[in-house]
Motif scaffolding. Sequence first.
Motif, mmCIF file in Angstrom:
data_model
loop_
_atom_site.group_PDB
_atom_site.id
_atom_site.type_symbol
_atom_site.label_atom_id
_atom_site.label_comp_id
_atom_site.label_asym_id
_atom_site.label_seq_id
_atom_site.Cartn_x
_atom_site.Cartn_y
_atom_site.Cartn_z
ATOM 1 N N ALA A 186 38.495 42.221 39.723
ATOM 2 C CA ALA A 186 37.555 41.092 39.766
ATOM 3 C C ALA A 186 37.475 40.403 38.410
ATOM 4 O O ALA A 186 37.485 39.173 38.328
ATOM 5 C CB ALA A 186 36.172 41.576 40.205
ATOM 6 N N GLY A 226 35.230 42.673 43.689
ATOM 7 C CA GLY A 226 33.990 42.077 43.228
ATOM 8 C C GLY A 226 33.311 43.063 42.341
ATOM 9 O O GLY A 226 33.527 44.269 42.466
ATOM 10 N N LYS A 268 40.704 38.195 44.083
ATOM 11 C CA LYS A 268 39.727 38.294 45.167
ATOM 12 C C LYS A 268 39.872 39.594 45.963
ATOM 13 O O LYS A 268 38.934 40.062 46.573
ATOM 14 C CB LYS A 268 39.874 37.119 46.134
ATOM 15 C CG LYS A 268 39.747 35.762 45.467
ATOM 16 C CD LYS A 268 38.328 35.276 45.506
ATOM 17 C CE LYS A 268 38.190 33.860 45.017
ATOM 18 N NZ LYS A 268 37.798 33.754 43.624
ATOM 19 N N LYS A 269 41.097 40.142 45.984
ATOM 20 C CA LYS A 269 41.359 41.372 46.739
ATOM 21 C C LYS A 269 42.273 42.269 45.932
ATOM 22 O O LYS A 269 43.022 41.811 45.070
ATOM 23 C CB LYS A 269 42.034 41.065 48.082
ATOM 24 C CG LYS A 269 41.114 40.460 49.103
ATOM 25 C CD LYS A 269 41.793 40.370 50.449
ATOM 26 C CE LYS A 269 40.807 39.834 51.483
ATOM 27 N NZ LYS A 269 41.429 39.716 52.792
ATOM 28 N N CYS A 284 37.979 43.915 49.087
ATOM 29 C CA CYS A 284 37.550 42.765 48.293
ATOM 30 C C CYS A 284 37.233 43.206 46.879
ATOM 31 O O CYS A 284 36.596 44.234 46.671
ATOM 32 C CB CYS A 284 36.323 42.094 48.919
ATOM 33 S SG CYS A 284 36.724 41.207 50.427
#
Length: 155
Positions: free
Chosen positions: A107, A151, A112-113, A149
């Motif tokens: 992140a 983040g 994003k992934k 994901c």
Amino acid sequence: MKIIAVHEHPHLVESAVQFFWEQWGNEQNFRFYQDCMIHSGTSGDGIPRFYVGIENEEIIGTYALIRNDLNSRQDLHPWLACLYVDPNSRGKKIGSRLLDHAIEEAAKLGFKKLYLQTDLEGYYEKYGWTHSGEVYGADGGAIKFYEKCAGLLHH
């Protein structure tokens, strides 16, 4: 345990290369790991990167963020690879901490992934990874791939 990026600690490169190679390499490819790690963290997107978990000045765990894990899905990146916890340190949630760190690092780098490939059954699902299909190696064999994901985690 401290988790550090090898490219930010040049004095660790030699021992990190040795540790990664002992877990993942073979007789012919020491130079492959050495060259990858020497040139890590220098590209525009920061990939590849190699990380070690250190406790009492000893490497007890590893993972890497790489451009592709030598599979058919060249369109996806980065890939988590080389997740390893020393057998004497297992059962202490170190693998979980390394996985969380990998998601946070991906992140921070703007991805994003994060993806991974594995033949393990049931391990990554425990940590929220989604089985997304199969990828194929150069030998034609299929292996499961997962995604999650990226983040910043909120603990």
